[in-house]
Design an enzyme around this catalytic site. Structure first.
Site, short mmCIF file in Angstrom:
data_model
loop_
_atom_site.label_atom_id
_atom_site.label_comp_id
_atom_site.label_asym_id
_atom_site.label_seq_id
_atom_site.Cartn_x
_atom_site.Cartn_y
_atom_site.Cartn_z
CB CYS A 163 -0.91 -0.03 1.23
SG CYS A 163 -2.01 1.39 1.34
CB CYS A 197 -0.69 2.48 3.93
SG CYS A 197 -2.20 1.91 3.16
CG ASP A 198 3.10 1.11 4.47
OD1 ASP A 198 2.57 1.59 5.47
OD2 ASP A 198 2.97 -0.08 4.14
P1 FAD Z 1 -10.78 -6.04 5.70
O1 FAD Z 1 -9.99 -5.19 6.59
O2 FAD Z 1 -10.10 -6.86 4.68
O3 FAD Z 1 -11.68 -6.97 6.63
C1 FAD Z 1 -12.43 -8.02 6.11
C2 FAD Z 1 -12.67 -9.03 7.22
O4 FAD Z 1 -13.58 -10.02 6.75
C3 FAD Z 1 -11.39 -9.78 7.65
O5 FAD Z 1 -11.21 -9.63 9.05
C4 FAD Z 1 -11.66 -11.23 7.24
O6 FAD Z 1 -11.08 -12.16 8.14
C5 FAD Z 1 -13.19 -11.29 7.29
N1 FAD Z 1 -13.77 -12.31 6.43
C6 FAD Z 1 -13.48 -12.56 5.13
N2 FAD Z 1 -14.23 -13.57 4.67
C7 FAD Z 1 -15.03 -13.97 5.71
C8 FAD Z 1 -16.04 -14.97 5.85
N3 FAD Z 1 -16.39 -15.76 4.85
N4 FAD Z 1 -16.65 -15.10 7.06
C9 FAD Z 1 -16.30 -14.31 8.11
N5 FAD Z 1 -15.35 -13.35 8.03
C10 FAD Z 1 -14.73 -13.17 6.84
N6 FAD Z 1 -5.44 1.67 5.04
C11 FAD Z 1 -5.30 2.91 5.56
O7 FAD Z 1 -6.27 3.68 5.61
N7 FAD Z 1 -4.10 3.32 6.09
C12 FAD Z 1 -3.02 2.51 6.15
O8 FAD Z 1 -1.95 2.93 6.63
C13 FAD Z 1 -3.15 1.19 5.63
N8 FAD Z 1 -2.10 0.33 5.68
C14 FAD Z 1 -2.25 -0.95 5.21
C15 FAD Z 1 -1.19 -1.83 5.36
C16 FAD Z 1 -1.32 -3.14 4.95
C17 FAD Z 1 -0.16 -4.08 5.13
C18 FAD Z 1 -2.54 -3.58 4.35
C19 FAD Z 1 -2.68 -5.01 3.88
C20 FAD Z 1 -3.60 -2.69 4.18
C21 FAD Z 1 -3.47 -1.38 4.62
N9 FAD Z 1 -4.52 -0.45 4.51
C22 FAD Z 1 -4.40 0.80 5.04
C23 FAD Z 1 -5.78 -0.81 3.83
C24 FAD Z 1 -6.86 -1.17 4.86
O9 FAD Z 1 -6.37 -2.14 5.74
C25 FAD Z 1 -8.12 -1.67 4.15
O10 FAD Z 1 -8.57 -0.72 3.22
C26 FAD Z 1 -9.25 -1.92 5.16
O11 FAD Z 1 -8.84 -2.81 6.17
C27 FAD Z 1 -10.48 -2.48 4.47
O12 FAD Z 1 -11.43 -2.76 5.42
P2 FAD Z 1 -12.61 -3.81 5.16
O13 FAD Z 1 -13.37 -3.85 6.42
O14 FAD Z 1 -13.28 -3.50 3.89
O15 FAD Z 1 -11.87 -5.21 4.89
#
Ligand code: FAD
Ligand code: NAP
Length: 303
Positions: free
Chosen positions: A131, A134-135
């Site tokens: 990302c 982010c970084d």
């Molecule tokens: P996710 O965070 O992906 O959460 C989805 C959840 O659904 C997970 O916990 C997963 O286990 C669960 N899940 C999936 N399938 C199932 C299922 N079938 N049943 C039950 N549970 C399930 N964003 C920023 O704003 N700033 C940053 O500095 C930043 N740094 C990042 C660094 C890294 C290394 C990464 C990988 C991402 C970063 N991001 C950052 C991006 C950010 O993490 C994502 O945009 C955000 O987490 C998305 O949120 P979400 O809730 O849509 O999905």
């Protein structure tokens, strides 16, 4: 019968859980791992508004489940394995249970694909990143490598070229697949050096990345870099809904501004939805939007 079932306990799902339960809805959130989502993999998050002292992703997400539970949101550690629509309600199956709801919010996020080089997992968060927004800031006036030849890699390389001193853009073939207009910008940017026909064999360093070894035209070449950004595609976690809702050509769930999908009563929030900027703050915003509109739908349809 729940009013709302939320699948996924990342920023989008947990915010949806907070909003739905605080508005009085009987709410269930299913998370297959520990709640918090993919941001818990990040060692630093600096761009979540209102949290001014730098925190790790894990620290940032620590109190989100409890905040939702405080208003009655039930959180269960279960993986949703199947969703069915039956008349006006949804049935969600997990390996052991079956739950019913009037509305459903899918917030299962996305997963960056790995390039597959030696040390990739070990150095994630220690110089290997997925990302740039982010970084990128951590590499001000430093040298970074970007891996990939698609739109994301090239756009992120351009973004990083404004922060880093130098960007190596490493692609496994001799042609990019990104849009020509983006390629033109890449070719015109002085501090981007393109390395075609190369793959990363391994990343090395001590506590943090110090360089990479490339396989280049059959030979090994060492490059000193401070960071490696991997953009070799994203996997949208759409398996549960891919036969229920319309997706775009990249597998992302199509939504309108209310986070409504093409399936009545089914909402999508966060990284899984079309045109998401894939940031925590945006995912949280989507979760709130989806929950508020899901409850308006229940009221309107008199469910
Ligand atoms: P996710 O965070 O992906 O959460 C989805 C959840 O659904 C997970 O916990 C997963 O286990 C669960 N899940 C999936 N399938 C199932 C299922 N079938 N049943 C039950 N549970 C399930 N964003 C920023 O704003 N700033 C940053 O500095 C930043 N740094 C990042 C660094 C890294 C290394 C990464 C990988 C991402 C970063 N991001 C950052 C991006 C950010 O993490 C994502 O945009 C955000 O987490 C998305 O949120 P979400 O809730 O849509 O999905
Ligand atoms: P992508 O188009 O699938 O590109 C992935 C790139 O990574 C390809 O160049 C691929 O090489 C390379 N790659 C794959 N696996 C690799 C590995 N293991 N090691 C090294 N390189 C590897 O993914 P994306 O760039 O994330 O884009 C996804 C979709 O979103 C695309 O359709 C894209 O057009 C779209 N998108 C659009 C925009 C925009 O319109 N502005 C912006 C971002 C993304 P090969 O080329 O050899 O296969």
């Amino acid at each position: 019968m729940y009013d709302v079932i939320i699948i996924g306990g990342g920023p989008a799902g947990l915010t949806a859980g907070l909003y739905a339960s605080r508005l009085g809805a009987k709410t269930l959130l299913l998370e297959k791992l520990t709640p918090g989502g993919q941001i818990t993999l990040s060692s630093e998050i600096e761009n979540y508004p209102g949290v001014c002292d730098v925190k790790s992703g894990l620290e940032l997400m620590m109190c989100w489940p409890a905040q939702a539970q405080k208003f009655g949101c039930e959180i269960k550690s279960e993986e949703a394995v199947k969703i069915q629509k039956e008349n006006s309600h949804f049935i969600v199956k997990t390996p052991k249970n079956e739950y019913k709801s009037k509305t459903l919010i899918i917030a299962t996020g996305s997963t960056p694909k790995k390039a597959g080089f030696e040390g990739e997992i070990e150095y994630t968060g220690k110089g290997v990143s997925y990302c740039a927004v982010c970084d990128g800031f951590f590499y001000k006036d430093k040298i970074v490598a970007v891996i990939g030849g698609g739109d994301t890699a090239l756009e992120e390389a351009l973004y990083l070229s404004k922060i880093a001193k130098k960007v190596y853009l490493i692609h496994r073939r001799d042609k990019f697949r990104a849009a020509p207009v983006t390629q033109k910008k890449i070719f015109e940017t002085e501090n981007i050096e393109i390395i075609f026909n190369a793959t990363v064999k391994k990343v090395f360093g001590n506590q943090f990345v110090e360089g990479i070894i490339l396989n280049l035209n059959g030979e090994e070449k060492e490059l000193k870099v401070d960071g490696v950004f991997v953009f070799v595609g994203m996997k949208v976690n759409n398996e549960l809904v891919k036969d229920l809702v319309e997706l775009n050509e990249w597998g992302e769930v199509k939504v309108n501004l209310k986070m409504e999908t093409s399936q009545k009563g089914l909402y999508a929030a966060g990284d899984i939805r079309e045109d998401s900027v894939k940031q925590v703050v945006a995912a949280a915003g989507d979760g709130a939007t989806a929950a508020i509109n899901a409850l308006k739908y229940i009221e309107k349809e008199e469910l």
